[in-house]
Design an enzyme around this catalytic site. Structure first.
Site, PDB file in Angstrom:
ATOM      1  N   THR A 254      21.569  32.721  37.787  1.00 19.64           N
ATOM      2  CA  THR A 254      21.774  32.608  39.267  1.00 19.64           C
ATOM      3  C   THR A 254      21.619  33.919  40.156  1.00 19.64           C
ATOM      4  O   THR A 254      21.017  33.711  41.308  1.00 19.64           O
ATOM      5  CB  THR A 254      23.272  32.338  39.431  1.00 19.64           C
ATOM      6  OG1 THR A 254      24.080  33.417  39.098  1.00 19.64           O
ATOM      7  CG2 THR A 254      23.787  31.155  38.881  1.00 19.64           C
TER       8      THR A 254
ATOM      9  N   ILE B 131      24.198  32.003  32.513  1.00 16.68           N
ATOM     10  CA  ILE B 131      23.987  31.473  34.065  1.00 16.68           C
ATOM     11  C   ILE B 131      24.353  32.400  34.869  1.00 16.68           C
ATOM     12  O   ILE B 131      23.721  32.383  35.974  1.00 16.68           O
ATOM     13  CB  ILE B 131      25.189  30.213  34.100  1.00 16.68           C
ATOM     14  CG1 ILE B 131      25.007  29.277  35.320  1.00 16.68           C
ATOM     15  CG2 ILE B 131      26.530  30.609  33.925  1.00 16.68           C
ATOM     16  CD1 ILE B 131      23.563  28.532  35.260  1.00 16.68           C
ATOM     17  N   TYR B 132      25.183  33.513  34.763  1.00 17.66           N
ATOM     18  CA  TYR B 132      25.371  34.745  35.689  1.00 17.66           C
ATOM     19  C   TYR B 132      23.917  35.190  36.073  1.00 17.66           C
ATOM     20  O   TYR B 132      23.631  35.110  37.092  1.00 17.66           O
ATOM     21  CB  TYR B 132      26.391  35.681  35.158  1.00 17.66           C
ATOM     22  CG  TYR B 132      26.566  36.897  36.037  1.00 17.66           C
ATOM     23  CD1 TYR B 132      26.798  36.788  37.095  1.00 17.66           C
ATOM     24  CD2 TYR B 132      26.167  38.145  35.564  1.00 17.66           C
ATOM     25  CE1 TYR B 132      26.845  37.953  38.017  1.00 17.66           C
ATOM     26  CE2 TYR B 132      25.860  39.294  36.185  1.00 17.66           C
ATOM     27  CZ  TYR B 132      26.389  39.222  37.494  1.00 17.66           C
ATOM     28  OH  TYR B 132      26.531  40.238  38.094  1.00 17.66           O
ATOM     29  N   ALA B 133      23.442  35.455  35.034  1.00 19.55           N
ATOM     30  CA  ALA B 133      22.222  36.269  35.322  1.00 19.55           C
ATOM     31  C   ALA B 133      20.987  35.473  35.694  1.00 19.55           C
ATOM     32  O   ALA B 133      20.255  35.575  36.624  1.00 19.55           O
ATOM     33  CB  ALA B 133      21.428  36.690  33.802  1.00 19.55           C
TER      34      ALA B 133
END
Length: 337
Positions: free
Chosen positions: A156, A152-154
């Site tokens: 976003t 989810i970091y990537a």
């Protein structure tokens, strides 16, 4: 002298960037929430060092607070905005994914709106090498596909790149996205490998080595990264209507004054070599705990920084072992070890 608004000014990279801008005579407005994702006192110490400069002012607030961000931007009247603030950490995104959407998507949307209202000359926004996912093509180049994020970091960060492109197209705001590759150096984050390794080895505790050490990273020293960011301020993406000459391999959009640039060392290093560099700098062997690959992790990151060099003449060049030694010296001094 430029007026520059830097989000994430109390962060690892933000602190070094603000200091470089102030040292060259710019007027810098910092904006940081001082969240407790890691040691707040370390963030406060960074801000305190920046407050030695007459041309620095700090505002403590969250990116999600649009009213506060708008007021700070209106007061600062920046020529340039450099957006570094984000919820960082690949592994923490598995535990608290909502915080990444709030900070990295909503927060970036608010920064885009602030830049539009301020009619800035250039907006520069941080992305990450994580957007390349598990791509097999190496080294990573800016024009290759980035449609398969692993965390989810990537996701976003990829979303912020896409939103920025639409704002550049709709409102003719020149925007440069830069993708970071495993940044390290003094004043680094406690959740990052170098900080963890140094602390554990000095305390005689084991370090976790994922994928049994079969991992490679493009370690980028923070001063090299900052030099790249500063040099990109003047590399303003031209409007498609300008018919500006093109650079071979440029990621410039055909539909907006928008481009993405890798800032990496252009050299992959084996994780075990990195560990050995830490051991050598400390003068003590690590107790190694070999582990399987973590969810969302990738075995290799490796940047092609040719576009950065073409645009600015800059290219990261600090040797990994020297950079690690500088961090260890800072750590010993800061913590009195």
């Amino acid at each position: 002298m430029r007026k520059v608004l830097v989000t994430g000014s109390a962060g690892f990279i933000g602190y070094h960037l603000c200091e470089a801008l102030l040292a060259r005579g710019d007027q810098v407005t910092g904006y940081d929430a001082l969240t407790d994702y890691y040691d707040v006192s370390l963030k406060q110490a960074r801000h305190e060092r920046l407050e030695r400069y007459d041309d620095f002012v700090a505002h403590v607030a969250r990116l999600e607070d649009m009213d506060r961000l708008a007021k700070v931007t209106e007061r600062a009247q920046p020529d340039v905005i450099i957006h570094l603030a984000a919820q960082a950490g690949v592994r923490f995104s598995l535990e608290n994914p909502r915080s990444y959407v709030d900070s990295n998507v909503t927060g970036s949307f608010n920064v885009l709106e602030a830049a539009r209202s301020a009619n800035v000359d250039h907006l520069l926004m941080a992305s990450t090498s994580s957007v390349y996912g598990a791509a097999r093509q190496m080294p990573f180049i800016e024009t290759q596909m980035t449609d398969h994020p692993m965390t989810i970091y990537a996701a976003t960060k990829k979303a912020s790149e896409a939103m920025a492109h639409s704002w550049a197209h709709l409102y003719d705001i020149p925007i440069t996205m830069f993708r970071f590759f495993t940044v390290y150096g003094p004043w680094g984050r406690p959740d990052m490998a170098l900080f963890k390794f140094t602390k554990a080895i000095l305390e005689g505790k084991p370090i976790d080595i994922y994928n049994h050490g079969e991992m490679y990273r493009d370690f980028t020293y923070v001063d090299d990264l900052v030099a790249g960011i500063v040099s990109l301020i003047d590399a303003v993406p031209p409007s498609p209507r300008s018919n500006a000459p093109t650079i071979p391999g440029d990621s410039l959009s055909p539909d907006a004054p928008w481009r993405v640039v890798n800032i990496g060392n252009s050299h992959k290093e084996k994780l075990l070599d990195f560990v050995e560099a830490v051991e050598a700098a400390i003068g003590k062997p690590a107790i190694r705990n070999y582990m399987d690959m973590q969810p969302g992790d990738v075995p290799v990151t490796w940047a092609d920084a040719g576009l950065l060099q073409s645009l600015t003449g800059k290219r990261p060049e600090t040797d990994m072992r020297e950079g690690v030694a500088r961090f260890v010296r800072w750590y010993r001094d800061y913590y009195g070890v």
